[in-house]
Design an enzyme around this catalytic site. Structure first.
Site, PDB file in Angstrom:
ATOM      1  N   ARG A  39      14.597  56.892  38.649  1.00  0.00           N
ATOM      2  CA  ARG A  39      15.121  57.013  37.349  1.00  0.00           C
ATOM      3  C   ARG A  39      14.098  56.810  36.331  1.00  0.00           C
ATOM      4  O   ARG A  39      14.219  57.543  35.271  1.00  0.00           O
ATOM      5  CB  ARG A  39      16.253  55.874  37.116  1.00  0.00           C
ATOM      6  N   LYS A 201      38.901  58.626  47.955  1.00  0.00           N
ATOM      7  CA  LYS A 201      39.906  58.579  47.381  1.00  0.00           C
ATOM      8  C   LYS A 201      40.409  59.601  46.586  1.00  0.00           C
ATOM      9  O   LYS A 201      39.900  60.085  45.615  1.00  0.00           O
ATOM     10  CB  LYS A 201      40.244  57.091  46.727  1.00  0.00           C
ATOM     11  N   GLY A 353      27.283  59.716  42.512  1.00  0.00           N
ATOM     12  CA  GLY A 353      26.285  59.095  43.257  1.00  0.00           C
ATOM     13  C   GLY A 353      25.944  59.428  44.805  1.00  0.00           C
ATOM     14  O   GLY A 353      24.983  59.568  45.280  1.00  0.00           O
ATOM     15  N   GLY A 376      30.295  58.739  37.257  1.00  0.00           N
ATOM     16  CA  GLY A 376      31.412  58.655  36.526  1.00  0.00           C
ATOM     17  C   GLY A 376      31.462  59.498  35.228  1.00  0.00           C
ATOM     18  O   GLY A 376      32.438  60.161  34.888  1.00  0.00           O
TER      19      GLY A 376
HETATM   20  P1  ADP Z   1      30.575  60.155  44.833  1.00  0.00           P
HETATM   21  O1  ADP Z   1      29.986  58.899  44.773  1.00  0.00           O
HETATM   22  O2  ADP Z   1      29.581  61.421  45.414  1.00  0.00           O
HETATM   23  O3  ADP Z   1      31.475  60.496  43.756  1.00  0.00           O
HETATM   24  P2  ADP Z   1      32.774  58.757  46.531  1.00  0.00           P
HETATM   25  O4  ADP Z   1      32.305  57.511  45.970  1.00  0.00           O
HETATM   26  O5  ADP Z   1      34.089  59.357  45.854  1.00  0.00           O
HETATM   27  O6  ADP Z   1      31.559  59.856  46.300  1.00  0.00           O
HETATM   28  O7  ADP Z   1      32.874  59.043  47.977  1.00  0.00           O
HETATM   29  C1  ADP Z   1      31.859  58.640  48.822  1.00  0.00           C
HETATM   30  C2  ADP Z   1      32.309  57.853  50.190  1.00  0.00           C
HETATM   31  O8  ADP Z   1      33.415  58.257  50.777  1.00  0.00           O
HETATM   32  C3  ADP Z   1      31.324  57.908  51.192  1.00  0.00           C
HETATM   33  O9  ADP Z   1      31.020  56.264  51.350  1.00  0.00           O
HETATM   34  C4  ADP Z   1      32.033  58.131  52.312  1.00  0.00           C
HETATM   35  O10 ADP Z   1      31.510  57.371  53.584  1.00  0.00           O
HETATM   36  C5  ADP Z   1      33.580  58.114  52.194  1.00  0.00           C
HETATM   37  N1  ADP Z   1      34.259  59.116  52.972  1.00  0.00           N
HETATM   38  C6  ADP Z   1      34.194  60.506  52.860  1.00  0.00           C
HETATM   39  N2  ADP Z   1      34.718  60.968  54.021  1.00  0.00           N
HETATM   40  C7  ADP Z   1      35.563  59.747  54.503  1.00  0.00           C
HETATM   41  C8  ADP Z   1      36.481  59.691  55.390  1.00  0.00           C
HETATM   42  N3  ADP Z   1      37.004  61.025  56.209  1.00  0.00           N
HETATM   43  N4  ADP Z   1      36.918  58.620  55.702  1.00  0.00           N
HETATM   44  C9  ADP Z   1      36.368  57.536  55.095  1.00  0.00           C
HETATM   45  N5  ADP Z   1      35.615  57.348  54.126  1.00  0.00           N
HETATM   46  C10 ADP Z   1      35.237  58.789  53.935  1.00  0.00           C
HETATM   47 MG    MG Z   2      30.393  56.856  45.028  1.00  0.00          MG
END
Ligand code: ADP
Ligand code: MG
Length: 399
Positions: A39, A201, A353, A376
């Site tokens: 960063r 989620k 992230g 976010g």
């Molecule tokens: P980002 O940070 O890119 O926005 P998220 O924080 O929404 O992504 O999601 C990332 C998390 O989702 C990771 O820690 C990953 O392990 C989890 N994940 C992805 N697929 C699954 C799954 N099938 N079951 C449980 N967790 C999952």
């Molecule tokens: Mg995340």
């Protein structure tokens, strides 16, 4: 989001003027050392440009979540030390971000010199966007620059409230790049516009899913959120993560895609295991998952379908890993997606992230058009929400 009324670095007169530049130095520390300086490196182009233009440059940031006041474990001093190494120059450090000491430091700072202030969040007033604190922050300065995109969705004092005290204000190079690439996704993306969503989620990303269904031609969904949607379609998903209180919402999203004629692709096979801890995994024959198993990654057939779609896209936006990529057994889907996007000639933007970390881990960062620095913030931008940190920069914005 309109970019009109927002000035960039080359439109700001900074020579020999005290400039407050809000950066994102929210880095991981090992004691008094910066563990990952990505960063700080990211802010260098803006720092160099302002220094070159003869600004009396002062950098401010938050770091971590100090509780209720100054806490040496969250000091920005290690960032100042690392920046001094990177610039091979002396960097002054102020042990607070407001007050007499800062006034004096700014007064004595020569043109073309750089100083770093102590953690903004040592004052709880920062996160509250407190106007009195904001006035104190602004007091020593004549020009305001925002180069902290990841915090632009927050109306913190340093991001929003203090900006009302400046006529001369603008976006740094990092923020400019974010606005250009993310803005292109909303304005007129080259078609077909494909979005790939995954992650933990559905509930985290409802607004984004809805907005993308309305904007893009095809939406590919993997990750844990896919199971809530599959379940809503009546497909057995075994022990996979399902948000049972979001099934109605999932049905609503499916029918929105239908009525908008947005193609919605869900996984048609999965890598499953009885639990995340098991060291043997299985690939399902189809979309159904046995009752004693949970899905932790998309399967090979899904990878093939998704990869083919990516190959035909004109624009791609990706947020959220397609599986539990932190574990080698469940990283194939996410890795394949990173590779497919890297190989595609389309304009590609990755936000989030964990997604950015997955792309980096796979070694494809350089082959993606733009990896957003804001999790976010980039999602709120894609949703079409206005970001306080960006709105504050507009000429004539009413605070
Ligand atoms: P980002 O940070 O890119 O926005 P998220 O924080 O929404 O992504 O999601 C990332 C998390 O989702 C990771 O820690 C990953 O392990 C989890 N994940 C992805 N697929 C699954 C799954 N099938 N079951 C449980 N967790 C999952
Ligand atoms: Mg995340």
């Amino acid at each position: 989001m309109e970019l009109t009324g927002i000035r960039f670095l080359d439109e700001l007169a900074v020579e020999n003027r005290p400039v407050f530049c809000r950066v994102d130095f929210n880095v991981p520390l090992d004691g008094k050392r910066v563990r990952d300086d990505a960063r700080i490196q990211g802010a260098l182009p803006t720092i160099l440009a302002l220094r070159q233009a003869g600004a009396r440059l002062v950098l401010a940031s938050h770091l971590g979540r100090p509780k209720g006041g100054a806490d040496p474990a969250f000091s920005l001093e290690p960032c100042a030390t690392r920046l001094a190494e990177l610039l091979d120059d002396e960097i002054r450090f102020a042990d607070d971000c407001v007050g007499e000491g800062v006034m004096r430091l700014v007064k004595d700072l020569p043109a073309g010199s750089v100083a770093v202030l102590e953690n903004l969040r040592f004052h709880p007033a920062e996160k509250k966007g407190d106007p009195d604190f904001a006035r104190l922050l602004a007091q020593p300065f004549q020009v305001y620059v925002n180069d902290a995109f990841g915090t632009c969705h927050r109306a913190d004092a340093s991001m929003y409230t203090m900006v009302q005290h400046f006529q001369d204000k603008g976006a740094g190079l990092l923020v400019q790049r974010e606005l250009e690439f993310l803005g292109r996704l909303l304005a007129n993306p080259q078609r077909p516009f494909l979005a790939v969503l995954g992650g933990a989620k559905v509930s985290d990303k409802i607004g984004v899913i809805r907005s993308l269904i309305e904007r893009c031609d095809a939406l590919l969904i993997g990750g844990a959120m896919a199971y809530t949607l599959l379940k809503a379609k009546g497909i057995e998903v075994g022990k996979s993560l399902v948000e049972t209180d979001k099934l109605d919402l999932a049905r609503e999203l499916l029918s929105l895609a239908d009525s908008r004629r947005t193609e919605l692709l869900l996984p048609s096979d999965h890598v499953v295991a009885p639990s995340l801890e098991s060291d043997t995994v299985m690939v399902t024959e189809g979309a159904e998952i046995p009752v004693d198993q949970a899905g932790f990654d998309v399967g090979p057939q899904t990878i093939e379908r998704f990869t083919q779609k990516v190959g035909q896209a004109g624009t791609i936006f990706w947020n959220g890993p397609l599986g539990v990529f932190e574990k080698d057994l469940f990283r194939a889907g996410t890795h394949a997606m990173a590779e497919a996007i890297a190989n595609s000639p389309a304009v590609s933007v990755v936000g989030g992230g964990d997604s950015a970390a997955a792309v980096k881990k796979a070694g494809f960062t350089d082959r993606i058009s733009h990896v957003s620095t804001g999790g976010g913030a980039s999602l709120e931008f894609i949703e079409g929400k206005s970001l306080p940190g960006i709105e504050a920069l507009r000429a004539g914005h009413q605070f």
